[in-house]
Scaffold this active site. Structure first.
Site, mmCIF file in Angstrom:
data_model
loop_
_atom_site.group_PDB
_atom_site.id
_atom_site.type_symbol
_atom_site.label_atom_id
_atom_site.label_comp_id
_atom_site.label_asym_id
_atom_site.label_seq_id
_atom_site.Cartn_x
_atom_site.Cartn_y
_atom_site.Cartn_z
ATOM 1 C CD GLU A 1 -47.942 -52.931 10.678
ATOM 2 O OE1 GLU A 1 -47.421 -53.304 9.618
ATOM 3 O OE2 GLU A 1 -49.136 -53.051 10.921
ATOM 4 C CD GLU B 1 -52.148 -50.174 10.834
ATOM 5 O OE1 GLU B 1 -52.406 -51.209 10.194
ATOM 6 O OE2 GLU B 1 -51.101 -49.518 10.671
#
Lengths: 669, 669, 669
Positions: free
Chosen positions: B152, B309
């Site tokens: 991320e 995710e």
């Protein structure tokens, strides 16, 4: 000091041709469009430092020469600006001490505008040199009719230079630390100062509990800004003693006490941006807010002023920016004139092409021609300003003064208790609007000004009473004046020390009351006002518990444990009357109250009023010009006194249909 | 570049056995539970730097070897992660220059994650060395099927290294300061730069008024992040040229222009956390929001992607975190697959025992066994993924593109006027959802991508139009495409300079309109849309005042001074049509509008739609797989095209009862 | 350690004659007014450091000598204060290390109060020297009856001295970094510490994701403050071993775990400022909040305490500050006595004249005389305190304990999920108030205290369970106690590590349930509780999904997918009962629930209760004194047990009219 004697209503705005220098033909097109829109006055050079001095000591004035020449040749006059509102990048890099230090004691980086230290000798030296050069080169240019000093002064600097200047300011004021310690009441929390060097400006991570310090710091910021402005003006005065100077202010901006600029200004000016069409207020309410700020601006020198900026369409910096509806541009421009403006100026002439100002309304849009609604609206204002020439330089005949005082405001903001939000400006404006709804003209002044010209003085929440002011109020009433004040009045002296012996301190005698306690109400909590004749109104926010000490009780509270105790008193004193309104009353009360008060005080009114249709007067050479302005948002039948319509030349009077957003300017018989 | 060719739907998640190394038996239990839950793909080593390199230069890879071996032996493949998302404490202490400097110019302390400078040669050197070692040791391990790069990516650094890199970036872009000064329109507020060294990134206490600077800074942050990622990948590519790389993105995260990662990614991936069950939106609305972000992720490379995710139960970082209701885990997992995902991965496998992630949902809870609702839900998803194997790697057959462009978004965020809140993403999604409610599949792309594959392109609020894009739109319409745009379009070029000569600038001709002014409405203020056939809808927020210059006026405003002026226009141009919706319209308008538009544009639709039941398609080898998903929160009777249910193997079709949260995956006939 | 044995109810307050030294006559007037208002106890010298040590090492004690002498001669006793709550400016200038460093690592400037480092050896040395000198000079003065240590300890310092002290604290606690890394679960995000020097306090721009660090830092702040206080007290104990010491606390102030001051305090005290008359809560609700904080204060040492500050009228620092209505000053003062206070003290005696405290209510107003409502109210309290002398030093006979635990609170505040706002204090108070509405007396304690004195223990949201506490609860129930807990209980150990193997961890057995999941509801979302007998109530906020493992299911949820699953369970265990309330229930539920629970637990109650009329008891020498207090805001007919009214001396009992704000104190038969 020179007067503002420009022989026409000014019409024009901020003009930034330096942004467009590299695009051929724009300047010529500007000149053509200025003529077409009846523009005659431009402000040139604001923020032009990087163009005027592209590197240290190297001036480039040629472009400005061409602009001034071209404007002059086309009948357009000029406010020449000093460019001190922003400094060029080279200066910030070579002399970082010119950059401002915020209250957190961190020096700003280069950027933004208004980001310089007002104390810095370096900055002052650069300003002085450039202003001198500008005055020498352009001071006698036939286009130039006045100086526009910097732009919207604001902010503060906490650098070490400013700390030292602040300490000098305090030494001059107090002489000894003993005096200072007493005035600031430093006996609490071990705050006693024992060395001048211990003194520092307030800081979020330092001292923020000493109200006297906070108050004196705010005064110092005004003092230093005035001092900087005086230094800016000095070379201009020396070289062009006949050119008036002005600085565009921001209405009721909290950071500077504009009344303290009286000695350096020749004419005051204001950048006005009302939120017409807003969803949270009516246009009539917005008009009263705008009118209040016009009257503040006029109150600084108590004479006509310059509307230096306004938008011809919409702004771009409010949360929500609406364009003006048809008729509103003319109506709102004439409202400023009604309140004493001798100009209608815009920000800005031509819409910036890039960055943060590019979507702010302007006379000439990105489309680049005259075929826009906005351009036509501007042209109409230009035509009107030519037709109302007799009104130029006329006075506003106010017999009422409302006191709006920055020192009082600052003290109120610092004051802890009985509630955090004091709503000083709001409450002053509630009283102001009630009086204006009667058609009365109003001066807005601070407590230091002369009270003798007035029949009625209204001073809501006069929490601070400076030395001599109590005596001045007493004398005003004694001589036949009518004085009105409210709850939370007469608590502290000029240093925020409470008066001992009973509130409202120095005016306890003239008011004939003693204020023992004060209640603060939560949102939703209310009390009521019952008049002796049985009429009832709502009140709340703050409810002061007062005792009459000779004053006549005219109304009492209706609720809570103080039901039946006085909320409105009148004290006859000498030839006059002193009224105390002990709570924040609703609009119905204020309307009825001021109807009776203006009548008993003998305030002259322009006749029958219509809701939403505002009246204002200007007077000159024995003539009275009445502005009738329909802010109600719908068509109205209004009663108009007999006279001649300045625009049509026709006789008017009697019941008259006013269209939405219509304005009439009438020379009364 | 290598493709993602994993021959099963991935099912698994972030696996952090390093947190549990000291507790015997946990790893073995994990392997048992993975098998039981039909998991086959784990991401290993994210944030493991402190475990992999406990002191400078001393690698400890043994634990990882055992993990990879064990997983492989048990049929579980691995995304091997580079651990650059957080650095160990020893590095922050010895090399403080690796820590990030925030916009306030204060260097962070060690702590948090994503707290490093992307420019720092020191940091890049450490990353390169460790990545090289990982690739050498594990790159050929049979368990490893791809690289998971960092985690991320996000944030920005303002250190002096970054300032210099930014200056180089600007030099490369503009060549000369003259070009830069023009592009940024620095002629206002004395902002002209006269030396490259004067340039600095935006700062709250520095420059924050130059939009071109702000825009270029954001572009630089993306540029530098991509550059850092490329540097991370370099040693991996060299050693493992056949392993695909991905980096998990965050949907519409504002700080990075994900479309600019096209050249360094082999497959895109997304961490998705919809707020099912929220009190301020329906699950259907949330599903459209999730679907939009899935389509953004797919749009980066225009091919299937990895759901990297998701939570098997609930998250722990939203203000309010609800667990999924029965059926929702399967439904929401299959929604990702419907939009092109080739995996369903979780954060995380086993709930962390301590600190900030300990209450985030995971497959294995603190109770430590398989006897939980969540574990059973996960197992069901694993079973489904095995049954829908034919869908693997299938494409999404979108004939419609919606433009969502980060450069445009950034420019809109900076733009001052006509209102602070622009709601760009919201408005794009309103158009997107209306099209999706018809069952149409949609690509979400930016303005730089190829327009030719589409029949319908919708570009709400295309405020910025980059060079060539106007021409591309013209050509698209000329060739028969249908193009829709809205108010606030065509204002600025790629540097945020306004188009001169009339909005919408370069597409004024193809749209056949001129936009003269724009109104912004306060909350509660509304206007209306009246179609030529009399139908009426609501609109508001922004209302643009446009003139037809050839376009057909299809609807007009109902209120305010612009009542009767056009609000919806259609311009026939070449073989296509260009539609302009001049205000933010309500859902009823958008639903009716896109029903007509998709029909006239010839967009293929999957048949009758039922409110709250969403349809999506994937196609492969001539087969079409229809996902029917009931997000309505209640049982629904839906019309389903004829086909075979991939799960049950039964023939289905016609009016069919869909239970709450039910999903069907059908191979169409 | 010495006891608080002052032989009268204390009545007085903070007395700051040093602020008025320069005004003659004030001190004499103060003495006259103290006598008139029945005041007998003043706190002197708080914040007097600048007056006591005007320059370094030069003490000026003469003014204090005169004050103590004068008070003593007039029958007024004294709490002598150590002035460490604020340091003089000279010290900040000469020794900047005494100033506090905030979490952002920026050292504060001089200013404010409580702005010093508790670790600084310099500050400690100055405090020690001055305290020693004060004790030597005034410790045996006959006026002095106790030490008032500093003032409202609070805040924290992050300077390098504190960082080192924190590292020592951690070394003492954990011994090895391995232990620390395990306890803080630093295996995630590469957080493993490999050198003690890497450890730093939490920072907004540093580490803020490690909950164990945050928790230990808060513990360290309490530890260091207690250590500082102990150092302050040391010279006082040495010189005046018989004088009790106290420090005024702030109820449920979040920054310090007040229970950890048990070893250094002789008597606890509290500064109480309820918002009577507020618009967002009833006076009854406010009374329960005040009562809770009184019981927290009493719970620190489980014995009578000092009401050290309260306002005789209104405060000045709340958003809205209302004066007390007639009767409320007496009622609220007696409420403190009802909960175990042996004094009614005010802030402050005489209203400060300037700065931030000048509008805070005081006994003597700026008007300067006794002719105020407030002065009369104070006098009435003084008269009552003399009449209720038999109650002095009496205990509160609590058979119920409510657990309010700072460690638990801090862990809850850090906890991420299932929602941001945990509302721990609110939920504890909801249970507390329900029990109090039955007239039961309650001790508020933390989880470390002895449970054996109670029949009923209520521990809402006992998220953290420290070692030994689970066993203590088991034993308490086994021995016949009734224990109640709720959702979100038994998640973590003392270091915020989750219990493995199933919640509620160590009390899973005694509760007879397993908590599998937890739902968090959005505002507006609700669930319901259906009792076995059909009664229904509302619940929401958090809904835990539990399984009975032996406990009797007494009620189930009414809605959502967990409708029908248990929400209220009772586990019979040994001779006692353990109740689990799995959701936040409404007041109706709590009222009915505790009515049944107190009955079954055998908690003694004072008889029939009337809504809004609160009852409390104190007991001494076999006598029971019942306080009956009407907080309902209207007149009430209350059932009063038979006894003698301590004020009138009359026999009372049976149905009795209680006026608004009326209080009766009855010695029961």
């Amino acid at each position: 000091m020179p007067e503002w004697t420009f022989d026409k209503f000014g019409h024009g705005g901020d003009y930034n041709p330096d942004q467009w220098r590299h695009i051929p033909g724009i300047f010529e097109e500007d000149l053509r469009l200025m003529k077409k829109s009846h523009c005659n006055l431009m402000s040139v050079g604001i923020f032009s430092w990087a163009a005027l001095e592209p590197e240290e000591g190297k001036y480039d004035f040629e472009w400005l020469q061409k602009v001034l020449d071209g404007l002059y040749e086309n009948g357009v006059s000029v406010f020449l600006a000093t460019p001190s509102g922003a400094r060029p990048a080279w200066m910030s890099r070579s002399y970082p001490e010119v950059l401002r230090v915020e209250a957190n004691r961190v020096r700003n980086l280069h950027g933004d505008r208004h980001n310089h230290c007002y104390t810095s000798p370096t900055y002052r030296k650069f300003v002085n040199k450039l202003n001198t050069a500008l005055a020498e080169r352009f001071g006698k240019h036939p286009a130039v009719v006045g100086w526009h000093i910097s732009n919207e002064y604001g902010g503060e600097c906490h650098c070490e230079l400013c700390q030292n200047a602040f300490r000098e300011f305090l030494k001059n004021k107090y002489g000894t630390l003993e005096n200072l310690n007493h005035a600031w009441w430093t006996g609490f929390w071990a705050k006693t100062y024992t060395d001048w060097g211990q003194l520092e400006s307030p800081a979020p991570h330092g001292e923020h509990a000493v109200h006297g310090l906070a108050l004196d710091w705010k005064r110092f910021v005004t003092h230093q800004t005035v001092d900087f402005m005086a230094a800016e003006i000095e070379p201009l005065r020396a070289i062009t003693p006949d050119l008036p100077v002005t600085a565009n202010f921001m209405g009721t901006y909290p950071g500077l006490d504009y009344f303290r600029f009286q000695d350096v200004l020749d004419v005051s000016s204001y950048d006005s941006y009302p939120r017409w069409g807003a969803g949270d207020a009516t246009d009539e309410e917005i008009a009263h807010d705008a009118g209040f700020k016009y009257d503040v601006t006029r109150g600084i020198l108590r004479k006509p002023w310059i509307l230096m900026e306004s938008t011809p369409s919409q702004v771009n910096w409010q949360n929500i920016c609406r364009p003006k509806k048809p008729g509103m541009h003319l109506l709102s421009s004439m409202q400023a004139v009604a309140h004493g403006a001798d100009s209608v100026q815009y920000f800005q002439w031509r819409k910036s092409r890039g960055s943060s100002e590019k979507l702010h309304g302007a006379v000439v849009d990105h489309v680049g021609n005259e075929n826009t609604r906005v351009f036509r609206d501007v042209t109409e204002v230009g035509e009107w300003l030519e037709k109302i020439q007799p009104v130029l330089h006329a006075d506003v005949p106010a017999e009422t003064a409302v006191i709006f005082d920055w020192n009082n405001r600052w003290a109120l903001e610092e004051a802890q208790g009985p509630r955090k939000d004091k709503k000083y400006e709001e409450q002053v404006k509630e009283h102001y609007a009630a009086i204006r709804r009667l058609g009365a003209d109003v001066d807005v002044i601070d407590m230091e000004q002369d009270f003798s010209p007035y029949k009625l003085i209204v001073a809501p929440m006069l929490y601070m009473i400076k030395p001599g002011v109590g005596e001045k109020i007493e004398k005003f009433v004694e001589n036949g004046g009518t004085f009105v004040t409210t709850h939370y009045t007469g608590y502290v002296d000029e240093n925020d020390l409470c008066f001992l012996g009973g509130f409202p301190g120095p005016i306890r005698k003239v008011m004939g009351i003693w204020a023992e306690e004060i209640d603060a109400l939560y949102p939703g909590q209310k009390n009521g006002i019952r008049m002796n004749d049985g009429r009832e109104y709502e009140c709340g926010f703050m409810c002061e518990l007062i005792h009459s000490e000779g004053a006549e009780v005219k109304a009492v509270y209706t609720d809570d444990f103080y039901a039946g105790r006085p909320v409105l008193t009148k004290n006859s004193f000498g030839k006059g009357e002193a009224w105390y309104v002990a709570s924040r009353a609703d609009q119905a009360f204020l309307d009825d109250f001021y109807k009776e008060i203006t009548a008993s005080a003998g305030v002259s009114l322009p006749g029958e009023q219509t809701a939403g249709v505002l009246m204002s007067r200007r007077v000159k050479d024995g003539k009275t010009f009445l502005f009738v302005q329909n802010f109600s948002g719908c068509a109205k039948e209004a009663a108009i006194p007999a006279g001649v319509d300045l625009i049509t030349g026709e006789e008017v009077g009697g019941k008259t249909e006013m269209k939405v957003n219509e304005v009439k300017i009438i020379e009364l018989k």
